[in-house]
Design an enzyme around this catalytic site. Structure first.
Site, mmCIF file in Angstrom:
data_model
loop_
_atom_site.group_PDB
_atom_site.id
_atom_site.type_symbol
_atom_site.label_atom_id
_atom_site.label_comp_id
_atom_site.label_asym_id
_atom_site.label_seq_id
_atom_site.Cartn_x
_atom_site.Cartn_y
_atom_site.Cartn_z
ATOM 1 N N GLN A 97 1.162 12.581 1.077
ATOM 2 C CA GLN A 97 0.879 11.650 2.233
ATOM 3 C C GLN A 97 0.439 12.786 3.300
ATOM 4 O O GLN A 97 0.639 13.885 3.077
ATOM 5 C CB GLN A 97 2.275 11.177 2.636
ATOM 6 C CG GLN A 97 2.541 9.903 2.027
ATOM 7 C CD GLN A 97 3.914 9.215 2.222
ATOM 8 O OE1 GLN A 97 4.569 9.934 3.261
ATOM 9 N NE2 GLN A 97 4.397 8.506 1.368
ATOM 10 N N ILE A 123 1.130 5.520 -0.815
ATOM 11 C CA ILE A 123 0.724 6.745 -1.281
ATOM 12 C C ILE A 123 1.970 7.483 -1.445
ATOM 13 O O ILE A 123 3.075 7.440 -0.599
ATOM 14 C CB ILE A 123 -0.076 7.367 0.053
ATOM 15 C CG1 ILE A 123 -1.456 6.753 0.232
ATOM 16 C CG2 ILE A 123 -0.474 8.933 -0.480
ATOM 17 C CD1 ILE A 123 -2.345 6.497 -0.938
ATOM 18 N N GLU A 178 -1.915 -7.885 5.143
ATOM 19 C CA GLU A 178 -0.662 -8.524 5.344
ATOM 20 C C GLU A 178 0.373 -7.903 6.020
ATOM 21 O O GLU A 178 0.854 -6.787 5.494
ATOM 22 C CB GLU A 178 0.113 -9.236 3.825
ATOM 23 C CG GLU A 178 1.419 -9.832 4.224
ATOM 24 C CD GLU A 178 2.016 -10.047 2.925
ATOM 25 O OE1 GLU A 178 3.155 -10.386 2.865
ATOM 26 O OE2 GLU A 178 1.184 -10.070 1.842
ATOM 27 N N GLY A 222 -5.010 12.625 3.801
ATOM 28 C CA GLY A 222 -6.341 11.688 3.933
ATOM 29 C C GLY A 222 -6.500 10.716 2.655
ATOM 30 O O GLY A 222 -7.578 9.904 2.660
ATOM 31 N N HIS A 223 -5.409 10.570 1.768
ATOM 32 C CA HIS A 223 -5.747 9.858 0.614
ATOM 33 C C HIS A 223 -5.647 8.325 0.821
ATOM 34 O O HIS A 223 -6.283 7.508 0.139
ATOM 35 C CB HIS A 223 -4.872 10.358 -0.456
ATOM 36 C CG HIS A 223 -5.133 11.648 -0.981
ATOM 37 N ND1 HIS A 223 -6.213 11.923 -1.995
ATOM 38 C CD2 HIS A 223 -4.245 12.756 -0.967
ATOM 39 C CE1 HIS A 223 -6.275 13.226 -2.178
ATOM 40 N NE2 HIS A 223 -4.999 13.478 -1.813
ATOM 41 N N GLY A 224 -4.594 7.908 1.883
ATOM 42 C CA GLY A 224 -4.622 6.711 2.268
ATOM 43 C C GLY A 224 -6.089 6.049 2.587
ATOM 44 O O GLY A 224 -6.295 4.953 2.250
ATOM 45 N N SER A 225 -6.640 6.544 3.734
ATOM 46 C CA SER A 225 -7.813 6.075 4.276
ATOM 47 C C SER A 225 -8.760 6.158 2.942
ATOM 48 O O SER A 225 -9.802 5.193 2.866
ATOM 49 C CB SER A 225 -8.436 6.913 5.265
ATOM 50 O OG SER A 225 -8.585 8.345 4.773
ATOM 51 N N PHE A 274 0.901 -1.157 -0.209
ATOM 52 C CA PHE A 274 0.147 0.210 -0.142
ATOM 53 C C PHE A 274 0.811 1.188 0.074
ATOM 54 O O PHE A 274 1.589 1.583 0.969
ATOM 55 C CB PHE A 274 -0.927 0.023 1.265
ATOM 56 C CG PHE A 274 -2.054 1.001 1.195
ATOM 57 C CD1 PHE A 274 -3.338 0.606 0.625
ATOM 58 C CD2 PHE A 274 -1.717 2.387 1.845
ATOM 59 C CE1 PHE A 274 -4.396 1.505 0.819
ATOM 60 C CE2 PHE A 274 -3.039 3.206 1.797
ATOM 61 C CZ PHE A 274 -4.040 2.810 0.951
#
Length: 335
Positions: free
Chosen positions: A254, A249, A282, A257-260, A247
């Site tokens: 970073q 970004i 994982e 809020g783009h990760g969520s 995963f």
């Protein structure tokens, strides 16, 4: 002691020496306003030990700079290695040899050619794969950071900037070539990250793009925000467990809020695929696990899972665990 001092004097910090930029064409850069202009800034990698060794030091140079620029959408590359001084038998080719195993050999070394490529790809590059959802900044009257639309019902909004996620596999035309450039971020940003066997047809990929209108035109350009890799496992007796493996970004995006948002789009896509019974992660980092838990909780609340919950059940641990397991299976969440 003199030898150690000499070695230290001719060693460069690999993380500081490598400078990366997600470059945009001139009019795409002019489209950025306010804090968004920071997306143009260069950044340093978090890790370089897969490339330069565990100590992350590069011997033989003084004043070393590794300038690696990527077209912000296609990630086609330009590489320029400069230094103030080098020991005998050390030159730019030594740095390039260190990078050969990690980036495709088709990178450019002429800056004018790269700048011309930026302009030509501004309108030509389009994401590959199936669009599975999008989001845009939330309305000022709400507390929500993002407003989402999900495929297949999700609409393609006509906004100055929209973020769109695309699902691909090894069989998606154009994906593998793109992924071979994209995966370089795994080495730079994930501790212990390794390249995957990308042609294994059980891999799936979701790439997230910023779709922004180009200055003074009605055209749009796409810029990579991040991506994730997912692997399909058999789930007894006749279903699939999907495991989120990597995963990313990109550093300029970073902390916003783009990760969520990317995780949310992946999860919502899993919900509409009947063959998938569970989404797991994982070996998540502590930060990722925290982000996932908060996103899952927001989704469960939006689904009304806690409405009408009988608080009397809290006195009976067995019944609470039974209720939790029922909801986990229903909403395809990992343990």
């Amino acid at each position: 002691m003199a030898s150690m001092a000499h070695e230290a004097a001719w060693s460069c910090d690999g993380k500081k020496a490598m400078k990366l930029t997600l470059s945009r064409a001139k009019n795409s850069a002019r489209s950025l306003q306010g804090e968004d202009k920071e997306l143009l800034a260069s950044f340093h990698p978090t890790f370089v030990y897969p490339i330069f060794g565990q100590e992350e030091l590069i011997p033989g140079y003084k004043g070393l700079e590794i300038d690696l620029r990527m077209v912000s959408g296609s990630l086609k590359m330009y590489l320029n290695v400069t230094y103030d001084k080098a020991l005998p038998n050390y030159d730019a080719s030594g740095i390039e040899r260190s990078l050969y195993d990690f980036i495709p050999p088709s990178y450019l070394k002429n800056l004018e050619d790269f700048e011309a490529l930026l302009e030509s790809e501004e309108k030509e590059f389009k994401p590959v794969g199936e669009r599975i959802g999008c989001y845009r900044p939330g309305k000022e009257a709400t507390d929500a950071r993002w407003e989402f639309a999900y495929a297949p019902e999700g609409e393609a909004w006509d906004e100055e900037v929209v973020y769109e996620a695309y699902l691909a596999t090894a069989k998606t035309p154009g994906w593998l070539e793109l992924h071979r450039r994209m995966q370089f971020f795994v080495q730079l940003e994930i501790e212990g990250g390794t390249y995957i066997e990308e042609e294994d047809d059980r891999w799936e990929f979701v790439a997230l793009y910023e779709k922004r209108k180009i200055f003074s035109t009605s055209d749009v350009a796409y810029h990579l925000v991040g991506y994730t890799t997912l692997y399909r496992f058999h789930f007894w007796p006749d279903s699939t467990r999907l495991r989120l493996a990597q995963f990313i970004i990109t550093p300029p995006h970073q902390g916003t809020g783009h990760g969520s948002a990317l995780y949310n789009l992946v999860y919502r896509h899993v919900l509409i695929r009947n063959e998938i019974k569970e989404l797991t992660v994982e070996d998540p980092s502590e930060a990722f696990a925290d982000m996932r838990d908060k996103t899952d909780l927001r989704n469960l609340r939006s689904f009304g899972v806690f409405e009408g919950f009988d608080k009397k059940l809290l006195k009976d641990r067995a019944k609470v665990e039974e209720w939790q397991e029922t909801q986990r299976l229903k909403w395809k969440m990992g343990r």
